[in-house]
Every structure is written in structure tokens, then in C-alpha cells.
Design a protein around this motif. Structure first.
Motif, PDB file in Angstrom:
ATOM      1  N   THR A 430       0.884  -1.201   0.063  1.00 53.34           N
ATOM      2  CA  THR A 430      -0.005  -0.073  -0.147  1.00 53.34           C
ATOM      3  C   THR A 430       0.842   1.269  -0.045  1.00 53.34           C
ATOM      4  OG1 THR A 430      -1.882  -1.174   1.207  1.00 53.34           O
ATOM      5  CG2 THR A 430      -1.739   1.293   1.331  1.00 53.34           C
ATOM      6  N   ARG A 431       1.751   1.190   0.668  1.00 58.53           N
ATOM      7  CA  ARG A 431       2.473   2.632   1.209  1.00 58.53           C
ATOM      8  C   ARG A 431       3.538   2.708   0.054  1.00 58.53           C
ATOM      9  NH1 ARG A 431       6.517   4.109   5.931  1.00 58.53           N
ATOM     10  NH2 ARG A 431       6.288   6.227   6.076  1.00 58.53           N
ATOM     11  N   ILE A 432       4.002   1.743  -0.640  1.00 58.34           N
ATOM     12  CA  ILE A 432       5.213   2.034  -1.706  1.00 58.34           C
ATOM     13  C   ILE A 432       4.635   2.716  -2.930  1.00 58.34           C
ATOM     14  CG2 ILE A 432       4.972  -0.147  -3.004  1.00 58.34           C
ATOM     15  CD1 ILE A 432       8.281   1.362  -1.864  1.00 58.34           C
ATOM     16  N   MET A 433       3.395   2.635  -3.188  1.00 54.27           N
ATOM     17  CA  MET A 433       2.701   3.307  -4.341  1.00 54.27           C
ATOM     18  C   MET A 433       2.505   5.012  -3.996  1.00 54.27           C
ATOM     19  SD  MET A 433       2.881   0.984  -6.400  1.00 54.27           S
ATOM     20  CE  MET A 433       2.203   1.647  -7.367  1.00 54.27           C
ATOM     21  N   ASP A 434       2.744   5.385  -2.669  1.00 55.37           N
ATOM     22  CA  ASP A 434       2.129   6.834  -2.555  1.00 55.37           C
ATOM     23  C   ASP A 434       3.323   7.638  -2.715  1.00 55.37           C
ATOM     24  OD1 ASP A 434       1.337   8.804  -1.113  1.00 55.37           O
ATOM     25  OD2 ASP A 434       1.412   8.467   0.805  1.00 55.37           O
ATOM     26  N   ASP A 435       2.881   8.666  -3.900  1.00 57.59           N
ATOM     27  CA  ASP A 435       3.775   9.523  -4.522  1.00 57.59           C
ATOM     28  C   ASP A 435       4.415  10.495  -3.311  1.00 57.59           C
ATOM     29  OD1 ASP A 435       4.005   8.677  -6.752  1.00 57.59           O
ATOM     30  OD2 ASP A 435       2.441   9.697  -7.813  1.00 57.59           O
ATOM     31  N   ASP A 436       3.362  10.649  -2.014  1.00 58.53           N
ATOM     32  CA  ASP A 436       3.903  11.459  -1.040  1.00 58.53           C
ATOM     33  C   ASP A 436       4.907  10.866  -0.101  1.00 58.53           C
ATOM     34  OD1 ASP A 436       2.707  13.688  -2.230  1.00 58.53           O
ATOM     35  OD2 ASP A 436       0.714  13.011  -1.175  1.00 58.53           O
ATOM     36  N   LEU A 437       5.098   9.656  -0.317  1.00 59.54           N
ATOM     37  CA  LEU A 437       6.021   8.935   0.841  1.00 59.54           C
ATOM     38  C   LEU A 437       7.424   9.481   0.921  1.00 59.54           C
ATOM     39  CD1 LEU A 437       6.490   6.137   2.337  1.00 59.54           C
ATOM     40  CD2 LEU A 437       7.522   5.319   0.447  1.00 59.54           C
ATOM     41  N   ASP A 438       7.680   9.726   2.064  1.00 57.45           N
ATOM     42  CA  ASP A 438       9.136  10.432   2.353  1.00 57.45           C
ATOM     43  C   ASP A 438      10.274   9.419   2.165  1.00 57.45           C
ATOM     44  OD1 ASP A 438      11.018  12.247   3.269  1.00 57.45           O
ATOM     45  OD2 ASP A 438      10.301  12.094   5.390  1.00 57.45           O
ATOM     46  N   VAL A 439      10.766   9.566   1.173  1.00 58.23           N
ATOM     47  CA  VAL A 439      11.883   8.430   0.662  1.00 58.23           C
ATOM     48  C   VAL A 439      12.736   9.097  -0.303  1.00 58.23           C
ATOM     49  CG1 VAL A 439      10.224   7.366  -1.079  1.00 58.23           C
ATOM     50  CG2 VAL A 439      12.279   5.920  -0.195  1.00 58.23           C
ATOM     51  N   ASP A 440      13.989   8.806  -0.077  1.00 61.81           N
ATOM     52  CA  ASP A 440      15.021   9.236  -1.398  1.00 61.81           C
ATOM     53  C   ASP A 440      15.771   8.201  -1.657  1.00 61.81           C
ATOM     54  OD1 ASP A 440      16.799   9.459   0.416  1.00 61.81           O
ATOM     55  OD2 ASP A 440      16.379  11.639   0.799  1.00 61.81           O
ATOM     56  N   ALA A 441      16.828   8.355  -2.664  1.00 55.27           N
ATOM     57  CA  ALA A 441      17.935   7.274  -3.051  1.00 55.27           C
ATOM     58  C   ALA A 441      18.738   6.795  -1.812  1.00 55.27           C
ATOM     59  CB  ALA A 441      18.434   7.873  -4.281  1.00 55.27           C
ATOM     60  N   ASN A 442      18.804   7.749  -0.688  1.00 54.42           N
ATOM     61  CA  ASN A 442      19.742   7.396   0.251  1.00 54.42           C
ATOM     62  C   ASN A 442      18.955   6.515   1.431  1.00 54.42           C
ATOM     63  OD1 ASN A 442      22.276   8.393  -0.860  1.00 54.42           O
ATOM     64  ND2 ASN A 442      21.382  10.332  -0.348  1.00 54.42           N
ATOM     65  N   SER A 443      17.648   6.430   1.239  1.00 55.03           N
ATOM     66  CA  SER A 443      16.896   5.949   2.391  1.00 55.03           C
ATOM     67  C   SER A 443      17.063   4.429   2.243  1.00 55.03           C
ATOM     68  CB  SER A 443      15.469   6.284   2.223  1.00 55.03           C
ATOM     69  OG  SER A 443      15.001   7.331   2.240  1.00 55.03           O
ATOM     70  N   VAL A 444      16.849   3.764   3.365  1.00 53.46           N
ATOM     71  CA  VAL A 444      16.929   2.267   3.785  1.00 53.46           C
ATOM     72  C   VAL A 444      15.523   1.881   3.922  1.00 53.46           C
ATOM     73  CG1 VAL A 444      17.733   0.557   5.450  1.00 53.46           C
ATOM     74  CG2 VAL A 444      19.276   2.678   4.823  1.00 53.46           C
ATOM     75  N   MET A 445      15.203   0.962   3.208  1.00 53.14           N
ATOM     76  CA  MET A 445      13.771   0.408   3.225  1.00 53.14           C
ATOM     77  C   MET A 445      13.868  -0.927   4.064  1.00 53.14           C
ATOM     78  SD  MET A 445      12.825   0.388  -0.838  1.00 53.14           S
ATOM     79  CE  MET A 445      11.249  -0.444  -0.739  1.00 53.14           C
ATOM     80  N   VAL A 446      12.969  -0.627   5.002  1.00 51.69           N
ATOM     81  CA  VAL A 446      12.710  -1.852   6.216  1.00 51.69           C
ATOM     82  C   VAL A 446      11.699  -2.526   6.203  1.00 51.69           C
ATOM     83  CG1 VAL A 446      13.010  -2.240   8.723  1.00 51.69           C
ATOM     84  CG2 VAL A 446      14.619  -0.610   7.480  1.00 51.69           C
ATOM     85  N   LEU A 447      11.556  -3.873   6.051  1.00 52.55           N
ATOM     86  CA  LEU A 447      10.151  -4.515   5.977  1.00 52.55           C
ATOM     87  C   LEU A 447      10.338  -5.510   7.271  1.00 52.55           C
ATOM     88  CD1 LEU A 447       7.568  -5.596   4.686  1.00 52.55           C
ATOM     89  CD2 LEU A 447       9.235  -7.325   3.265  1.00 52.55           C
ATOM     90  N   LYS A 448       9.104  -5.370   7.987  1.00 60.97           N
ATOM     91  CA  LYS A 448       9.041  -6.203   9.425  1.00 60.97           C
ATOM     92  C   LYS A 448       8.018  -7.201   9.059  1.00 60.97           C
ATOM     93  CE  LYS A 448       9.560  -1.981  12.085  1.00 60.97           C
ATOM     94  NZ  LYS A 448       8.713  -1.350  13.444  1.00 60.97           N
ATOM     95  N   ASN A 449       8.172  -8.120   9.925  1.00 55.59           N
ATOM     96  CA  ASN A 449       7.145  -9.331  10.441  1.00 55.59           C
ATOM     97  C   ASN A 449       6.717 -10.213   8.893  1.00 55.59           C
ATOM     98  OD1 ASN A 449       6.273  -8.686  13.017  1.00 55.59           O
ATOM     99  ND2 ASN A 449       5.577  -6.726  11.943  1.00 55.59           N
ATOM    100  N   CYS A 450       8.054 -10.506   8.346  1.00 55.53           N
ATOM    101  CA  CYS A 450       7.807 -11.369   7.296  1.00 55.53           C
ATOM    102  C   CYS A 450       8.870 -12.521   7.245  1.00 55.53           C
ATOM    103  CB  CYS A 450       8.203 -10.696   5.876  1.00 55.53           C
ATOM    104  SG  CYS A 450       6.865  -9.528   5.206  1.00 55.53           S
ATOM    105  N   GLY A 451       9.196 -12.843   8.768  1.00 60.14           N
ATOM    106  CA  GLY A 451      10.064 -13.925   9.055  1.00 60.14           C
ATOM    107  C   GLY A 451       9.476 -15.075   9.242  1.00 60.14           C
ATOM    108  N   PRO A 452      10.231 -16.249   9.730  1.00 60.99           N
ATOM    109  CA  PRO A 452       9.659 -17.663   9.818  1.00 60.99           C
ATOM    110  C   PRO A 452       8.427 -17.526  10.485  1.00 60.99           C
ATOM    111  CG  PRO A 452      11.898 -17.590  10.345  1.00 60.99           C
ATOM    112  CD  PRO A 452      11.461 -16.087  10.144  1.00 60.99           C
ATOM    113  N   LYS A 453       8.394 -16.851  11.467  1.00 54.47           N
ATOM    114  CA  LYS A 453       6.759 -16.876  12.272  1.00 54.47           C
ATOM    115  C   LYS A 453       5.879 -15.862  12.110  1.00 54.47           C
ATOM    116  CE  LYS A 453       8.746 -19.204  16.500  1.00 54.47           C
ATOM    117  NZ  LYS A 453       8.979 -19.380  17.851  1.00 54.47           N
TER     118      LYS A 453
END
Length: 587
Positions: A430-453
């Protein structure tokens, strides 16, 4: 000399009582019934007396397209077993193909391994041929077989032919990731994207890139579990059937020699596999699968072993996604034997490890030719100098994380940036498609809760697609961090398998938008620039608000018993070798 007293290179007697004789070898009520029931298939009487019963463990399924040729492949194995004097018995096990199975084939890897283990142990077989292909079927079948420790040989289904798109070779999986990003960047139309579908997968077989399926096929061959050249022969090449036939013949001799898996999978052969993974630019998934396989045989293997033994190994195989070519080219260039020859010449292998054909790894490969130095490069001209899996540690990953240098961008291997956080994969979509997302080329994208459990099942979503607004600016890579996995066909500067995972309240769970994160691959560090006390406060708040839902069924079993990524994601109660002994049964 009496034949019964001869020994082979494994040091075992050439003959031992057949395990199947416990079922078929008695002249009583039980023997009568076991033989009688089998005879309804037309099996003649003499097959029950002194002939080894060989199981063909088949993962054929039309829902696993990579393995769709296995009916025919099993027939080649069957003919080889018969020629060598064995009795083939084919049986199915759960086929966990990554291409269709939701939410992830990793969720059912352990289920398939349980199926394999109990099928082998509970049935009258003396040895087994494992038919593997799509990436999770390989570790699942080897894990299950290892816990039984019977004579075992692996036959891989082989990769697809090269994809062909607009006159160029294209790689399965890798083409999808590249063209999807191009579409989101506005470089190609939706129609152009869709037109490539039929071009990518033009024959049966596994992914033709150095994805996880090809990686695990190479791991099997480097471990000595298959005949030479097993890893790379294309699925539709007639030589694939020839190898299957020869493997069927060989397993009969392996039973006579008592050449079981524990004599092939050793600490030294696992180190060979780690070094091979670096040389081929193999998938990060191999880290999890090799750990799980080793643990089934009580072989010590730590995450740091990947750094100690593999990090300085150059990547020699110039295959997508790290390089240029595909598996068909790899086979024509000499296949894995050519890679092992080059590693061995540089004294980077344990050469005396025993393999399935009864010879040592070096005896099999010391004279292997290379026909194309651009596909399989010499050590003096590698694709990547330090190609081994990079192990990262720090306050963000106390128990480790992994990164694949050969698929990463060199300028991002040392990087510091602000976190843009996605609490779940649905949140990301949902969030990645938002043109207003506060992100630039130097940002670090962090995804949670996709591990084994957390997912559960640790899906291959760690290679998050970049924000469309940055793709349109020409940005092609960013640092991405998650507790998920990624497909071996994917690429980018992607930090994966962060342990402990967010669902287990590892520090990853505490990351917030705007936090600074520092990655230093050369020094193996991954740091969240937040004080320990603040991390602890954030995690305490999360513990107070997070419910513990009950899902029931296999999902509940998985969540309660799966171990973390650094431990191989096996179930805690499956670790170890339980052997092939089974209580006698009286009808």
C-alpha cells in the motif's frame, strides 16, 4: 578373498542384510501378507528374495511446473534399477513448488521433509532415489532422507532452456523483476510486460538462472549426493535421462556397499558446499537449507562459517542474476565439474570427500574441462572478488543477517541512511505506491514481520520493489533490510534473514521511520543508531500490545516449533538423525 568380506572406500562391508527382508524375508503370516499385497501389482516371487528394494521418491506434480517432467524421469531411474538387479518402487511425497504455492513453499518445506522421512522409514526399502527440482523440494527431500540415513542418491530435474525475448536470452525470475521495475518506471508499456510471459519459460524445468533451484542442485553435487554433471544438464536434454538411468543403477550398488548419507554429508563436504556457493554466485537461501540439512545429521554449522570459509572465495560463474549467462550456457561450458576443478586446483576444496559414485570429489572432477572462460571464469578474472555470502551482525541483527555481494551494488555496500519502515508486506504494497512517501535514494527500506513466524513461512519478499517515484528518476537500487528471504533469481543490495525476526521481538521490530541505519558489508556490521535503552523501551511497548492469535492446523504447529533463520528454520523436534529402524509389526 570372500566377496562378503570385501570393503569399499567408505570402509563398510560390501554386503549387509537387506532392510526390506524384515518385511518380505520371513516364512510366516506377516511375510505372507506383505508379499501377497505387493504381488497384486504383478511383482514376481523372485523379486522378494535377495534383491534390494529401491524407493523412487517423486515430487512430480502439475502444480509444480518445474517438476512436471518427473513421470518420465522416474521411468529412466526405474529402468536403471532393474538393470542393476534392484526392485523399483515409486512413491509420491508432498511437492512444494515455489511458483504456485501460497503463501510460500518455505512454509511447507518442513512438512515435505516430514512426509519424506516417515515414508522412507515406514516402508520396506533398502535405498532411495530422490527426484528433486523446484527449490524447496531439494532441501526437503534431503532433510527427510538424512534423518533416516539410508543409502540415497539425488537426481535433479534440470533447468529450463534459455528464455528468448526480442532476440536476446532472458532468465526466468530475473526477467520478471527487471521488467516489473521498468514498467513501474514508465519505461515499457503493460502490453510489452505481458508479452514477455511466454518468452521466459519455454521448456519444462527449474529456473534457468542461478536461482535457488540451480543453487541447491549445485549444493547437492558439491556435497557428493549425486553423480557428476547432475546440477546443470537441461531438463529436456536426453543426457538428463541418461544420468537418471545411471543413478538408478548406482543406487543398487550403494545399498550393497551400505553407502549411506552420513558417509557423504560431513563437516568437510558442507564446507565444500559453502565454497561452491560462493564460486557459483549462489542463492542466499542455501544458508538456511544447508544449516537444516547439516543439523539433521548433527553436523555443527554456524552462520559465521559462511564468512570463515566462503567470504574470500571469488565468484567464477557468470550467470544471471549476478552476471550474464544462463544454466544452459553453464552446462555447455563444463557445468559444476569445471567449477570444482578450478576450486580444487587452488586448494579450496576438501578433495577426499566421498561421493555417491564411490569415488572422491577430486577423483570425479580433477580432469574436468572448461569450454568457455567467460561463462566459468578463471580465478584470475572473477566476476566478483569476494563472492561468498556476507554475514552481518550488529544491534539490528544480534544473531546475524545475510547479503549476497555478487548481486549487490558496490557503492551501497557501505551506506548510512534514514529508515522507511513497512510493518508488514501488505503495508509495503500500500505505502510504496504513495507519491508523497518520504523517501529518497539514500533511504533504507525496512520490512518487518515477514520472518519464519511473522508471515508465517518467511516468503521471498525481501527484494522489495523500489518506490515508483524513484524508479522514474532512474534509481535502480537501494539498501533494503528485512527478516524475509528473496528469490535466488533476484538482485540488489538486499539484507535478509535478520535474526531474531520482528515477530520474536528482535531489534528489527523496534525500527521507526527516520531512524538512521548504517551498513558496512566489508566489516560485517549492521547498526541501528538508536540507544539500547530506547530499543528496549520500544520492544516493551510492542510486547504489551501484540496479541498471540491461534491459527490452528499446520500453521499453528509451524509457528510454535519453527526455529529462526540462523538455525535453519527447521522444526525444533526434527533436528537430528533418528535412523531407519522401525518397530516390527504383527498383523
Amino acid at each position: 578373498m570372500n566377496q562378503d568380506n570385501k570393503s569399499n572406500k567408505s570402509g563398510s562391508p560390501a554386503q549387509k542384510p537387506l532392510r526390506s527382508a524384515q518385511w518380505f524375508g520371513t516364512q510366516d503370516k506377516n511375510g505372507f501378507m506383505y508379499r501377497s499385497w505387493m504381488k497384486n501389482q504383478g511383482i514376481p516371487e523372485h523379486h522378494f528374495h535377495g534383491k534390494p528394494i529401491i524407493g523412487i521418491c517423486n515430487t512430480w506434480s502439475e502444480l509444480t511446473p518445474c517438476n512436471s517432467s518427473f513421470r518420465e524421469l522416474a521411468e529412466s531411474v526405474r529402468r536403471g534399477i532393474l538393470e542393476a538387479g534392484g526392485v523399483p518402487v515409486e512413491f509420491p511425497v508432498f511437492s512444494n513448488g515455489e511458483s504456485n504455492l501460497r503463501p510460500s513453499a518455505m512454509l511447507t518445506r518442513n512438512l515435505a521433509a516430514m512426509d519424506v522421512e516417515e515414508s522412507i522409514r515406514g516402508n520396506p526399502i533398502d535405498g532411495v532415489v530422490l527426484l528433486v527440482g523446484c527449490d524447496k523440494t531439494t532441501p526437503a527431500l534431503v532433510m527427510g532422507a538424512a534423518s533416516c540415513d539410508l543409502p540415497t542418491i539425488v537426481v535433479t530435474g534440470g533447468p529450463m532452456l534459455n528464455g528468448k525475448h526480442k532476440g536476446k536470452d532472458v532468465g526466468s525470475g530475473t526477467l520478471v523483476w527487471r521488467m516489473s521495475e521498468d514498467y513501474k518506471a514508465g519505461k515499457i508499456s503493460l502490453q510489452e510486460f505481458m508479452d514477455a510471459e511466454a518468452d521466459m519459460s519455454r521448456s519444462t524445468g527449474t529456473c534457468n538462472t542461478m536461482g535457488t533451484a540451480s543453487t541447491m542442485a549445485c549444493m547437492v553435487e558439491s556435497l557428493g549426493l549425486s553423480l557428476p554433471q547432475n546440477a546443470a544438464i537441461p531438463a529436456v536434454d536426453s543426457r538428463r535421462k541418461t544420468l537418471a538411468y545411471a543413478s538408478g543403477m548406482r543406487i543398487v550398488s550403494m545399498v550393497n556397499e551400505d553407502l549411506c548419507l552420513s558417509k557423504l554429508i560431513t563437516r568437510d563436504s558442507v564446507i565444500n558446499a559453502i565454497r561452491t556457493n560462493a564460486a557459483i554466485g549462489g542463492s542466499t537461501n542455501a544458508v538456511i537449507h544447508l544449516k537444516a540439512i547439516a543439523a539433521r545429521l548433527d553436523i555443527p554449522l554456524a552462520l559465521d562459517d559462511w564468512h570463515s570459509y566462503g567470504h574470500q572465495i571469488p565468484t567464477l560463474v557468470n550467470l544471471q542474476p549476478s552476471g550474464e549467462f544462463l544454466m544452459e550456457d553453464f552446462y555447455y561450458a563444463g557445468g559444476l565439474p569445471a567449477v570444482l576443478k578450478r576450486l580444487g586446483d587452488a586448494n579450496l576444496l576438501h578433495k577426499d570427500c566421498l561421493t555417491a559414485n564411490g569415488k572422491t570429489l577430486w577423483e570425479n572432477n580433477r580432469d574436468a574441462p572448461c569450454y568457455n572462460d567467460n561463462v566459468i571464469r578463471p580465478l584470475t578474472n572473477p566476476l566478483c572478488d569476494n563472492g561468498g555470502i556476507c554475514i552481518l551482525r550488529g544491534n539490528l541483527a544480534p544473531r546475524g543477517a545475510v547479503l549476497k555481494p555478487s548481486a549487490a551494488s558496490p557503492h551501497l555496500m557501505k551506506h548510512r541512511g534514514r529508515a522507511v519502515v513497512f510493518e508488514s508486506f501488505d503495508h509495503y504494497k500500500t505505502r510504496i505506491m504513495d507519491d508523497d512517501l518520504d523517501v529518497d535514494a539514500n533511504s533504507v527500506m525496512v520490512l518487518k514481520n515477514c520472518g519464519p513466524k511473522g508471515y508465517p513461512g518467511m516468503p521471498e519478499v525481501g527484494n522489495m520493489g523500489l518506490p515508483p517515484k524513484l524508479l522514474k528518476q532512474g534509481i535502480t537500487d537501494m539498501v533494503r533490510i528485512s527478516d524475509a528471504r528473496m528469490s535466488g533469481t533476484a538482485f540488489g543490495t538486499v539484507v535478509l534473514h535478520v535474526a531474531p525476526e520482528a515477530q520474536e521481538f528482535g531489534p528489527l521490530a523496534a525500527v521507526q521511520d527516520g531512524d538512521w541505519i548504517a551498513l558496512d558489508a566489508a566489516n560485517g556490521s549492521l547498526e541501528l543508531e538508536v540507544s539500547d535503552s530506547d530499543i528496549d523501551k520500544r520492544l516493551a511497548a510492542l510486547r504489551a500490545q501484540q496479541p498471540s492469535p491461534k491459527t490452528g492446523g499446520y500453521l499453528q504447529l509451524y509457528i510454535e516449533h519453527v526455529m529462526q533463520a540462523d538455525e535453519g528454520c527447521d522444526f525444533d523436534f526434527l533436528v537430528g538423525c533418528r535412523g531407519a529402524a522401525v518397530p516390527s509389526h504383527s498383523h
